[in-house]
Design a protein around this motif. Structure first.
Motif, short mmCIF file in Angstrom:
data_model
loop_
_atom_site.label_atom_id
_atom_site.label_comp_id
_atom_site.label_asym_id
_atom_site.label_seq_id
_atom_site.Cartn_x
_atom_site.Cartn_y
_atom_site.Cartn_z
N SER A 98 -12.73 32.92 26.19
CA SER A 98 -12.30 34.30 26.40
C SER A 98 -11.60 34.76 25.12
CB SER A 98 -11.33 34.38 27.58
OG SER A 98 -10.64 35.59 27.55
N LEU A 99 -11.77 36.02 24.76
CA LEU A 99 -11.14 36.53 23.55
C LEU A 99 -9.62 36.47 23.66
CD1 LEU A 99 -13.41 39.58 22.72
CD2 LEU A 99 -13.55 37.25 21.87
N GLY A 100 -9.09 36.37 24.89
CA GLY A 100 -7.66 36.28 25.07
C GLY A 100 -7.12 34.87 24.95
N ARG A 101 -8.00 33.90 24.73
CA ARG A 101 -7.57 32.49 24.64
C ARG A 101 -7.75 32.02 23.20
NH1 ARG A 101 -7.92 29.09 29.27
NH2 ARG A 101 -9.37 27.72 28.21
N HIS A 112 9.17 37.27 32.99
CA HIS A 112 8.61 38.06 31.90
C HIS A 112 7.10 38.01 31.84
CE1 HIS A 112 9.25 33.99 30.39
NE2 HIS A 112 8.21 34.19 29.62
N GLY A 113 6.51 36.90 32.25
CA GLY A 113 5.06 36.77 32.15
C GLY A 113 4.33 37.77 33.02
N LEU A 114 4.88 38.04 34.21
CA LEU A 114 4.17 38.89 35.16
C LEU A 114 4.21 40.35 34.76
CD1 LEU A 114 5.23 37.19 38.50
CD2 LEU A 114 3.10 36.95 37.25
N SER A 115 5.13 40.72 33.88
CA SER A 115 5.16 42.12 33.43
C SER A 115 4.09 42.40 32.39
CB SER A 115 6.54 42.45 32.84
OG SER A 115 6.75 41.69 31.66
N ARG A 116 3.42 41.32 31.94
CA ARG A 116 2.37 41.50 30.94
C ARG A 116 1.07 40.93 31.47
NH1 ARG A 116 6.56 40.09 27.23
NH2 ARG A 116 5.96 37.92 27.30
N LEU A 117 0.64 41.41 32.62
CA LEU A 117 -0.61 40.92 33.17
C LEU A 117 -1.75 41.21 32.20
CD1 LEU A 117 -0.19 41.94 36.89
CD2 LEU A 117 -0.39 39.62 36.00
N PRO A 118 -2.67 40.29 32.05
CA PRO A 118 -3.73 40.48 31.06
C PRO A 118 -4.63 41.66 31.41
CG PRO A 118 -4.16 38.55 32.43
CD PRO A 118 -2.78 39.01 32.76
N GLN A 119 -5.24 42.22 30.39
CA GLN A 119 -6.21 43.29 30.58
C GLN A 119 -7.43 42.72 31.29
OE1 GLN A 119 -5.46 46.52 29.68
NE2 GLN A 119 -3.48 45.51 29.41
N PRO A 120 -8.28 43.58 31.87
CA PRO A 120 -9.52 43.07 32.46
C PRO A 120 -10.26 42.20 31.45
CG PRO A 120 -9.25 45.40 32.96
CD PRO A 120 -8.14 45.03 32.01
N ARG A 121 -10.89 41.17 31.95
CA ARG A 121 -11.50 40.17 31.06
C ARG A 121 -12.53 40.81 30.13
NH1 ARG A 121 -13.78 34.68 33.45
NH2 ARG A 121 -11.61 34.67 34.12
N ARG A 122 -12.37 40.49 28.87
CA ARG A 122 -13.34 40.97 27.88
C ARG A 122 -14.51 39.99 27.77
NH1 ARG A 122 -8.40 41.45 23.96
NH2 ARG A 122 -7.78 39.86 25.45
N GLY A 179 3.17 24.42 22.98
CA GLY A 179 3.05 25.85 23.23
C GLY A 179 4.25 26.40 23.97
N PHE A 180 3.99 27.39 24.82
CA PHE A 180 5.06 28.12 25.49
C PHE A 180 4.70 28.36 26.93
CE2 PHE A 180 5.31 28.99 21.02
CZ PHE A 180 6.67 28.93 20.75
N SER A 181 5.73 28.48 27.77
CA SER A 181 5.48 28.73 29.18
C SER A 181 6.67 29.44 29.80
CB SER A 181 5.22 27.42 29.92
OG SER A 181 4.84 27.70 31.25
N ASP A 182 6.46 29.85 31.04
CA ASP A 182 7.53 30.25 31.94
C ASP A 182 7.49 29.21 33.06
OD1 ASP A 182 9.08 31.23 33.96
OD2 ASP A 182 8.23 33.23 33.97
N PHE A 183 8.39 28.24 33.00
CA PHE A 183 8.38 27.16 33.97
C PHE A 183 9.18 27.49 35.24
CE2 PHE A 183 7.59 24.75 29.97
CZ PHE A 183 6.41 24.13 30.34
N GLY A 184 9.78 28.69 35.30
CA GLY A 184 10.54 29.08 36.49
C GLY A 184 11.67 28.12 36.80
N ARG A 222 -1.59 29.74 33.47
CA ARG A 222 -0.66 30.44 32.58
C ARG A 222 -1.40 31.40 31.66
NH1 ARG A 222 1.44 25.17 32.58
NH2 ARG A 222 3.44 25.07 33.66
N TRP A 223 -2.49 30.92 31.05
CA TRP A 223 -3.25 31.81 30.16
C TRP A 223 -3.80 32.99 30.95
CZ3 TRP A 223 -2.88 31.71 25.14
CH2 TRP A 223 -2.52 30.53 24.49
N GLN A 224 -4.27 32.75 32.16
CA GLN A 224 -4.88 33.80 32.97
C GLN A 224 -3.85 34.86 33.36
OE1 GLN A 224 -8.17 33.81 33.72
NE2 GLN A 224 -8.06 35.75 34.81
N ILE A 225 -2.66 34.43 33.75
CA ILE A 225 -1.67 35.35 34.31
C ILE A 225 -0.77 35.94 33.23
CG2 ILE A 225 0.37 35.50 35.80
CD1 ILE A 225 -1.00 33.48 37.65
N MET A 226 -0.36 35.13 32.26
CA MET A 226 0.66 35.56 31.32
C MET A 226 0.13 35.87 29.92
SD MET A 226 3.83 33.06 32.46
CE MET A 226 3.13 31.58 31.73
#
Length: 199
Positions: free
Chosen positions: A19-22, A2-12, A100-105, A76-80
């Motif tokens: 980062s505003l995404g963190r 699921h994480g890879l289907s929501r790749l982050p937007q280009p870095r703000r 927190g939360f993760s995708d540990f595969g 994880r923060w960078q990719i998901m």
């Protein structure tokens, strides 16, 4: 996953070094923020404490294992766009754990793997203070607001009574058992809050 289907937007643009995404989350006693490089020594010490890892891996981390785990927090923060927060005690400024939360595969099947997996671990200095409940409640509220997942999941060693009790307080319910890394683990899930209220 699921994480890879929501790749982050280009870095703000960066603001205040973050980062505003963190996100940074503040509770009454705690600060939840993504890890920074200076956390490694404390993080390594926590994962090398036999009392901390007793019900997780069962053995203290080697230097290499601790370093690879630490790098994974950033990835994880960078990719998901989500991950584990470093937990800082506001009164002392001390690093006291990770939640927190993760995708540990983990490869535990379609009822588990596609969903955000909750995780929490506290250094010995943070035990017995209600910090895990305080921190995970805030992390869950953040995740629900940002992603609104259908459900979240977690696995817990059947002998880890404190974590099982915490999971129940957080709204998780047991769904069965599985074998992971040759150990029996208990599976839990937590429905999206509005679903949980409709019975």
């Amino acid at each position: 996953h699921h994480g890879l289907s929501r790749l982050p937007q280009p870095r703000r643009r960066q603001r205040d070094g973050q980062s505003l995404g963190r996100p940074v989350i503040e509770t009454e006693r705690l600060l939840l923020r993504p890890h920074i490089a200076d956390d490694f020594q404390d993080c390594r010490a926590m994962w090398q404490d036999p009392t901390v890892v007793k019900h997780i891996s069962g053995k203290p981390s080697t230097e290499a294992e601790a370093w690879l785990r630490f790098l994974g927090y950033f990835g994880r923060w960078q990719i998901m766009g989500y991950g584990l927060f470093a937990l800082i005690e506001k009164s002392s400024g001390q690093f006291i754990g990770e939640v927190g939360f993760s995708d540990f595969g983990r490869g535990l099947g379609r009822d588990f793997d596609p969903f955000h997996e909750a995780a929490w671990v506290l250094a010995a200095a943070g035990h017995g203070k209600g910090y895990a409940l305080e921190a995970m409640t805030a992390a869950q509220e953040w995740l629900d607001a940002k992603f609104s997942p259908e459900k979240t999941v977690c696995i817990i060693n059947p002998e880890n009574t404190p974590s099982i009790n915490l999971a129940k307080k957080l709204g998780f319910r047991p769904t069965g058992e599985a074998v992971y890394n040759e150990n029996t683990v208990r599976l839990f899930e937590r429905p999206r809050p509005e679903q949980a209220e409709v019975r």
